[in-house]
Design an enzyme around this catalytic site. Structure first.
Site, mmCIF file in Angstrom:
data_model
loop_
_atom_site.group_PDB
_atom_site.id
_atom_site.type_symbol
_atom_site.label_atom_id
_atom_site.label_comp_id
_atom_site.label_asym_id
_atom_site.label_seq_id
_atom_site.Cartn_x
_atom_site.Cartn_y
_atom_site.Cartn_z
ATOM 1 N N ASP A 34 -68.990 18.956 -24.601
ATOM 2 C CA ASP A 34 -67.609 18.600 -24.922
ATOM 3 C C ASP A 34 -67.259 19.219 -26.274
ATOM 4 O O ASP A 34 -68.141 19.440 -27.117
ATOM 5 C CB ASP A 34 -67.419 17.070 -24.972
ATOM 6 C CG ASP A 34 -65.983 16.650 -24.686
ATOM 7 O OD1 ASP A 34 -65.734 16.045 -23.631
ATOM 8 O OD2 ASP A 34 -65.099 16.946 -25.528
ATOM 9 N N ASN A 82 -65.375 20.861 -15.695
ATOM 10 C CA ASN A 82 -64.344 19.813 -15.726
ATOM 11 C C ASN A 82 -63.434 19.913 -16.951
ATOM 12 O O ASN A 82 -62.301 19.439 -16.894
ATOM 13 C CB ASN A 82 -65.041 18.450 -15.676
ATOM 14 C CG ASN A 82 -64.134 17.318 -16.099
ATOM 15 O OD1 ASN A 82 -63.323 16.827 -15.313
ATOM 16 N ND2 ASN A 82 -64.236 16.911 -17.366
ATOM 17 N N TYR A 146 -50.188 25.302 -16.935
ATOM 18 C CA TYR A 146 -51.291 24.524 -16.337
ATOM 19 C C TYR A 146 -51.440 24.849 -14.844
ATOM 20 O O TYR A 146 -52.556 25.063 -14.361
ATOM 21 C CB TYR A 146 -50.975 23.046 -16.548
ATOM 22 C CG TYR A 146 -52.027 22.076 -16.078
ATOM 23 C CD1 TYR A 146 -53.205 21.880 -16.808
ATOM 24 C CD2 TYR A 146 -51.833 21.315 -14.926
ATOM 25 C CE1 TYR A 146 -54.156 20.963 -16.381
ATOM 26 C CE2 TYR A 146 -52.780 20.395 -14.501
ATOM 27 C CZ TYR A 146 -53.939 20.222 -15.236
ATOM 28 O OH TYR A 146 -54.883 19.310 -14.815
ATOM 29 N N LYS A 150 -54.751 26.438 -13.004
ATOM 30 C CA LYS A 150 -55.505 25.758 -11.940
ATOM 31 C C LYS A 150 -55.451 26.546 -10.624
ATOM 32 O O LYS A 150 -56.419 26.537 -9.858
ATOM 33 C CB LYS A 150 -54.984 24.334 -11.750
ATOM 34 C CG LYS A 150 -55.214 23.433 -12.977
ATOM 35 C CD LYS A 150 -56.696 23.268 -13.314
ATOM 36 C CE LYS A 150 -56.937 22.177 -14.358
ATOM 37 N NZ LYS A 150 -58.359 21.950 -14.638
HETATM 38 P P1 NAI Z 1 -59.246 14.129 -20.678
HETATM 39 O O1 NAI Z 1 -58.286 14.803 -21.603
HETATM 40 O O2 NAI Z 1 -59.246 12.653 -20.597
HETATM 41 O O3 NAI Z 1 -60.733 14.644 -20.970
HETATM 42 C C1 NAI Z 1 -61.019 16.026 -21.077
HETATM 43 C C2 NAI Z 1 -62.274 16.226 -21.897
HETATM 44 O O4 NAI Z 1 -62.464 17.652 -22.027
HETATM 45 C C3 NAI Z 1 -62.175 15.662 -23.316
HETATM 46 O O5 NAI Z 1 -63.358 14.937 -23.633
HETATM 47 C C4 NAI Z 1 -62.021 16.891 -24.187
HETATM 48 O O6 NAI Z 1 -62.552 16.741 -25.492
HETATM 49 C C5 NAI Z 1 -62.762 17.936 -23.393
HETATM 50 N N1 NAI Z 1 -62.328 19.300 -23.717
HETATM 51 C C6 NAI Z 1 -61.068 19.726 -23.962
HETATM 52 N N2 NAI Z 1 -61.079 21.037 -24.276
HETATM 53 C C7 NAI Z 1 -62.381 21.440 -24.219
HETATM 54 C C8 NAI Z 1 -63.031 22.681 -24.453
HETATM 55 N N3 NAI Z 1 -62.343 23.784 -24.826
HETATM 56 N N4 NAI Z 1 -64.370 22.745 -24.303
HETATM 57 C C9 NAI Z 1 -65.078 21.641 -23.951
HETATM 58 N N5 NAI Z 1 -64.515 20.442 -23.740
HETATM 59 C C10 NAI Z 1 -63.183 20.346 -23.876
HETATM 60 O O7 NAI Z 1 -58.962 14.792 -19.230
HETATM 61 P P2 NAI Z 1 -59.194 14.197 -17.767
HETATM 62 O O8 NAI Z 1 -57.964 13.535 -17.329
HETATM 63 O O9 NAI Z 1 -60.498 13.479 -17.696
HETATM 64 O O10 NAI Z 1 -59.276 15.588 -16.956
HETATM 65 C C11 NAI Z 1 -60.503 16.212 -16.637
HETATM 66 C C12 NAI Z 1 -60.188 17.411 -15.744
HETATM 67 O O11 NAI Z 1 -59.459 16.972 -14.599
HETATM 68 C C13 NAI Z 1 -59.324 18.464 -16.420
HETATM 69 O O12 NAI Z 1 -59.732 19.761 -16.002
HETATM 70 C C14 NAI Z 1 -57.938 18.171 -15.904
HETATM 71 O O13 NAI Z 1 -57.114 19.311 -15.913
HETATM 72 C C15 NAI Z 1 -58.249 17.716 -14.489
HETATM 73 N N6 NAI Z 1 -57.221 16.868 -13.895
HETATM 74 C C16 NAI Z 1 -56.884 15.637 -14.404
HETATM 75 C C17 NAI Z 1 -55.912 14.867 -13.786
HETATM 76 C C18 NAI Z 1 -55.515 13.512 -14.270
HETATM 77 O O14 NAI Z 1 -54.596 12.918 -13.682
HETATM 78 N N7 NAI Z 1 -56.146 12.947 -15.296
HETATM 79 C C19 NAI Z 1 -55.205 15.350 -12.608
HETATM 80 C C20 NAI Z 1 -55.648 16.635 -12.155
HETATM 81 C C21 NAI Z 1 -56.617 17.353 -12.784
#
Ligand code: NAI
Length: 243
Positions: A34, A82, A146, A150
């Site tokens: 992360d 992820n 975005y 994706k």
């Molecule tokens: P979140 O924002 O809660 O968690 C994302 C994590 O990725 C965080 O811990 C952050 O520090 C880390 N991160 C961000 N940039 C980074 C980088 N450059 N290198 C390493 N780590 C990094 O996001 P969430 O909601 O858990 O989403 C996870 C995945 O699911 C993402 O790819 C998001 O696009 C996708 N997603 C989420 C949805 C939702 O409704 N929450 C819907 C569709 C897709």
């Protein structure tokens, strides 16, 4: 005896953390990555996993992550890409940095991770790569950057599935819809409610819903589902009605 090593990026919180939890319960040794060191360390101590701070959009950082994986003594069986970010806004209010940043993390970061994974997995003749896309790949207003990132992840997934199919490696994408995580909790409440109301079941998914789908694709049982996109979205992606 573990089932091999699994790397999960963006596992400090949200969906990534739930995926890491599930893969741990399924018997994988875990390396979690992360950008947020505090959240990552915390998750690692809860999960008895190794943590490495990594920016998936940075080539050297990704190389360091895989170097650490090589030294962990288990074959690399699973990589879950992820980590992802949003910088939302209608296109006329976005600047090019909002585009570059989202593409760099979501698409280029996934590509960099896939390249390192492919080098190792094709050599050992086994592997499972799961890329976290989004239902938004179909197109969401306010998310030109975005959605493009994706949709790119899905193109990458399909092409790589074909490149690795003869090597015992499957590459699939999971496309979550609306999921209850810090990413969506940070949206203005009225926007969040509007999104929930537009779901066929007027509901919001949990990180576990996504983790369960990932766990199947990551398992040995899945040898024949390849290059696919599994939507975990309560049916939103097939809905033609405005709810
Ligand atoms: P979140 O924002 O809660 O968690 C994302 C994590 O990725 C965080 O811990 C952050 O520090 C880390 N991160 C961000 N940039 C980074 C980088 N450059 N290198 C390493 N780590 C990094 O996001 P969430 O909601 O858990 O989403 C996870 C995945 O699911 C993402 O790819 C998001 O696009 C996708 N997603 C989420 C949805 C939702 O409704 N929450 C819907 C569709 C897709």
């Amino acid at each position: 005896m573990t089932k091999g090593l699994a790397i999960v990026t963006g596992a400090g919180r949200g969906i990534g953390k739930a995926i890491a939890q599930r893969l741990k319960a399924d018997g994988f040794q875990l390396l979690i990555a992360d950008l947020d060191a505090e959240a990552g360390e915390q998750a690692a101590s809860e999960l008895d996993a190794r943590f490495l701070k990594c920016n998936v959009g940075d080539e050297n950082s990704v190389a360091q992550l895989f170097k650490a994986a090589d030294g962990m003594g288990s074959p690399l069986h699973v990589v879950v890409n992820n980590a992802g970010i949003i910088r939302d806004g209608v296109i006329w209010k976005l600047d090019s940095q909002d585009f570059d940043l989202v593409i760099n993390v979501n698409l280029r970061g996934t590509w960099l991770m896939c390249r390192e994974a492919a080098i190792r997995m094709r050599q050992q003749g086994y592997g499972r790569i799961i890329n976290i896309a989004s239902r938004a790949w179909l197109g969401n207003p306010g998310q030109t950057n975005y959605s493009a990132s994706k949709a790119g992840v899905i193109g990458l997934t399909r092409a790589l599935a074909l490149e690795l199919a003869r090597k015992g490696v499957t590459v699939n994408a999971v496309a979550p819809g609306l999921i209850d995580t810090p990413m969506t909790r940070n949206l203005p409440e009225e926007v969040r409610q509007k999104l929930i109301n537009s779901q066929p079941g007027k509901n919001i998914g949990s990180p576990k819903d996504v983790a369960d789908a990932v766990a199947f694709l990551a398992s040995e049982e899945n040898g024949f589902i390849n290059g696919q996109v599994i939507h975990v979205d309560g049916g939103k992606s097939i809905s033609t009605l405005a709810f």
